[in-house]
Write a protein that holds these residues in place. Structure first.
Motif, short mmCIF file in Angstrom:
data_model
loop_
_atom_site.label_atom_id
_atom_site.label_comp_id
_atom_site.label_asym_id
_atom_site.label_seq_id
_atom_site.Cartn_x
_atom_site.Cartn_y
_atom_site.Cartn_z
N CYS A 253 0.84 -1.21 0.00
CA CYS A 253 0.00 0.00 0.00
C CYS A 253 0.87 1.26 0.00
CB CYS A 253 -0.91 0.04 1.22
SG CYS A 253 -2.22 -1.17 1.17
N ASP A 254 2.13 1.14 0.45
CA ASP A 254 2.98 2.32 0.58
C ASP A 254 3.88 2.56 -0.63
OD1 ASP A 254 2.06 3.36 2.95
OD2 ASP A 254 3.48 2.26 4.21
N VAL A 255 3.52 2.00 -1.80
CA VAL A 255 4.38 2.19 -2.98
C VAL A 255 4.42 3.64 -3.45
CG1 VAL A 255 4.25 -0.15 -3.96
CG2 VAL A 255 2.45 1.51 -4.47
N GLU A 256 3.47 4.47 -2.94
CA GLU A 256 3.40 5.85 -3.44
C GLU A 256 4.35 6.79 -2.72
OE1 GLU A 256 1.98 5.00 -0.88
OE2 GLU A 256 1.11 6.64 0.27
N CYS A 257 4.96 6.33 -1.62
CA CYS A 257 5.78 7.22 -0.79
C CYS A 257 7.17 7.37 -1.40
CB CYS A 257 5.86 6.65 0.62
SG CYS A 257 6.46 7.87 1.76
N LYS A 258 7.53 8.61 -1.79
CA LYS A 258 8.78 8.80 -2.53
C LYS A 258 9.79 9.67 -1.79
CE LYS A 258 5.87 9.94 -6.13
NZ LYS A 258 4.68 9.16 -5.92
N THR A 259 9.42 10.24 -0.63
CA THR A 259 10.35 11.18 0.02
C THR A 259 11.06 10.53 1.20
OG1 THR A 259 8.44 11.95 1.26
CG2 THR A 259 9.16 13.31 -0.60
N PRO A 260 12.42 10.67 1.29
CA PRO A 260 13.13 10.14 2.44
C PRO A 260 12.78 10.94 3.70
CG PRO A 260 14.62 11.33 0.95
CD PRO A 260 13.28 11.33 0.32
N PRO A 261 12.87 10.40 4.95
CA PRO A 261 13.37 9.07 5.25
C PRO A 261 12.30 7.97 5.11
CG PRO A 261 12.85 10.20 7.28
CD PRO A 261 12.56 11.17 6.18
N ASP A 262 11.00 8.37 4.93
CA ASP A 262 9.93 7.36 4.85
C ASP A 262 10.19 6.38 3.71
OD1 ASP A 262 8.78 8.60 6.93
OD2 ASP A 262 7.14 9.51 5.80
N ALA A 263 10.63 6.91 2.56
CA ALA A 263 10.83 6.05 1.39
C ALA A 263 11.86 4.97 1.67
CB ALA A 263 11.26 6.90 0.19
N ARG A 264 12.92 5.32 2.45
CA ARG A 264 13.96 4.32 2.79
C ARG A 264 13.36 3.20 3.64
NH1 ARG A 264 17.81 8.40 2.92
NH2 ARG A 264 17.30 8.95 5.07
N ASP A 265 12.56 3.61 4.65
CA ASP A 265 11.93 2.64 5.54
C ASP A 265 10.99 1.73 4.73
OD1 ASP A 265 10.77 1.67 8.20
OD2 ASP A 265 9.01 2.48 7.18
N ILE A 266 10.24 2.33 3.83
CA ILE A 266 9.27 1.56 3.04
C ILE A 266 10.00 0.60 2.09
CG2 ILE A 266 7.56 1.83 1.18
CD1 ILE A 266 6.72 4.42 2.85
N PHE A 267 11.10 1.09 1.49
CA PHE A 267 11.88 0.22 0.60
C PHE A 267 12.41 -0.99 1.37
CE2 PHE A 267 15.90 -0.91 -1.58
CZ PHE A 267 15.37 -1.26 -2.81
N ALA A 268 12.87 -0.74 2.61
CA ALA A 268 13.38 -1.85 3.44
C ALA A 268 12.27 -2.87 3.70
CB ALA A 268 13.93 -1.30 4.75
N GLY A 269 11.06 -2.39 4.00
CA GLY A 269 9.93 -3.30 4.24
C GLY A 269 9.58 -4.10 3.00
N GLN A 270 9.61 -3.41 1.84
CA GLN A 270 9.28 -4.11 0.59
C GLN A 270 10.35 -5.14 0.24
OE1 GLN A 270 8.71 -0.70 -1.91
NE2 GLN A 270 6.62 -0.38 -1.22
N MET A 271 11.62 -4.80 0.52
CA MET A 271 12.70 -5.77 0.31
C MET A 271 12.49 -6.99 1.23
SD MET A 271 14.99 -5.20 -1.98
CE MET A 271 13.67 -4.80 -3.05
N GLY A 272 12.10 -6.71 2.49
CA GLY A 272 11.84 -7.79 3.46
C GLY A 272 10.74 -8.72 2.96
N ALA A 273 9.65 -8.12 2.47
CA ALA A 273 8.53 -8.94 1.95
C ALA A 273 8.97 -9.72 0.72
CB ALA A 273 7.34 -8.04 1.63
N GLY A 274 9.80 -9.07 -0.14
CA GLY A 274 10.28 -9.73 -1.35
C GLY A 274 11.17 -10.93 -1.01
N CYS A 275 12.10 -10.72 -0.06
CA CYS A 275 13.01 -11.81 0.34
C CYS A 275 12.21 -12.98 0.94
CB CYS A 275 14.03 -11.32 1.36
SG CYS A 275 15.24 -10.21 0.62
N LEU A 276 11.23 -12.62 1.80
CA LEU A 276 10.39 -13.64 2.43
C LEU A 276 9.64 -14.44 1.35
CD1 LEU A 276 9.85 -14.25 5.39
CD2 LEU A 276 7.90 -12.70 5.31
N THR A 277 9.14 -13.75 0.34
CA THR A 277 8.40 -14.40 -0.76
C THR A 277 9.31 -15.39 -1.50
OG1 THR A 277 6.98 -12.48 -1.03
CG2 THR A 277 7.12 -13.97 -2.91
N VAL A 278 10.52 -14.94 -1.85
CA VAL A 278 11.45 -15.81 -2.60
C VAL A 278 11.84 -17.02 -1.75
CG1 VAL A 278 13.77 -15.93 -3.61
CG2 VAL A 278 12.32 -13.94 -4.05
N MET A 279 12.16 -16.76 -0.46
CA MET A 279 12.58 -17.86 0.42
C MET A 279 11.47 -18.90 0.58
SD MET A 279 14.76 -15.81 3.34
CE MET A 279 13.63 -16.33 4.57
#
Ligand SMILES: [Zn+2]
Length: 202
Positions: A39-65
C-alpha cells in the motif's frame, strides 16, 4: 512503519486464512506480507521512502525464500501456481506490476490506501495463485486499519470519498508503532506455532 505493516499483515493473514497445509501457511505469510507493505508504494520522500523500501525488500526476500522452500518440500503453493491457466497467470503478474507502478505515481495516501487498490491487488495476486486472495486482502486491510489510527487521513472509499478519515490517536514513528510491531510479531509467531502443531503433531 514498514516492519510493523509487515508483522501485522502476516498476523492478519494467518488469522483469516484456514492454512490447513504447509503450502497454505506459506501462501498466508506471502500474501499477508505483500498486502501489508504494497500500500505504501506511493511514498517517494526520504526518510519514509527508505523505511518503506526496506519493508518491501523484506517482503520480497520472504516471498522468494518461502517459494523456494515450497518447491523443495512440494508443499502445494507452487502446484497451485502451476495449475493456473497461463493467460490468467500472466494477467495476474502484469496487473500487480501495473497496479504498483501506477500506485507509485499517485499522491501520498490516495489511491493506494483504498479498498479499491487492496481489492485489485489481491485479485491480481489471486490470478497467480487463488491461495493468495484472502491473505493479501487481510494484509492490505490491516495496513489501512493501522494507518487510520494516526494523523493523516486514509481514503478507504477512494474515488467515491477522496478525503477519508483518521483517528489521530498516534504518530507513525512513535511508541504505538513499536507496540503494534511487537503485537504483530508475537501474534505471527504464536499463530505459526499453532499451525505447525496442527500440521505436524496431530
Ligand atoms: Zn500506509
Amino acid at each position: 512503519m514498514s516492519k510493523t505493516h509487515l508483522a501485522v499483515g502476516i498476523a492478519a493473514a494467518l488469522t483469516v486464512s484456514p492454512a490447513r497445509t504447509v503450502g497454505g501457511v506459506f501462501a498466508a505469510v506471502i500474501g499477508g506480507a505483500l498486502g501489508g507493505v504494497l500500500c505504501d508504494v506511493e511514498c517517494k520522500t526520504p526518510p519514509d521512502a527508505r523505511d518503506i523500501f526496506a519493508g518491501q525488500m523484506g517482503a520480497g526476500c520472504l516471498t522468494v525464500m518461502l517459494l523456494c522452500a515450497d518447491a523443495i518440500m512440494r508443499a502445494g503453493l507452487w502446484d497451485s501456481i502451476r495449475s493456473q491457466n497461463l493467460y490468467a497467470l500472466m494477467l495476474g503478474v502484469l496487473s500487480v506490476i501495473l497496479l504498483t507502478s501506477l500506485g507509485h505515481l499517485t499522491a501520498h495516501r490516495s489511491f493506494t490506501h483504498s479498498l479499491l487498490y487492496v481489492g485489485l491487488l489481491a485479485f491480481g495476486l489471486s490470478l497467480v495463485s487463488p491461495m493468495l486472495l484472502y491473505p493479501a486482502l487481510a494484509g492490505g486491510i490491516s495496513h489501512l486499519s493501522l494507518d487510520t489510527l494516526n494523523k493523516k487521513s486514509v481514503p478507504w472509499l477512494y474515488p467515491i470519498d477522496r478525503n477519508g478519515f483518521c483517528l489521530k490517536l498516534c504518530r507513525a514513528d512513535k511508541t504505538a508503532n513499536a507496540v503494534f510491531f511487537w503485537l504483530g510479531f508475537g501474534a505471527s509467531v504464536a499463530l505459526l506455532a499453532f499451525k505447525a502443531n496442527a500440521l505436524f503433531v496431530h
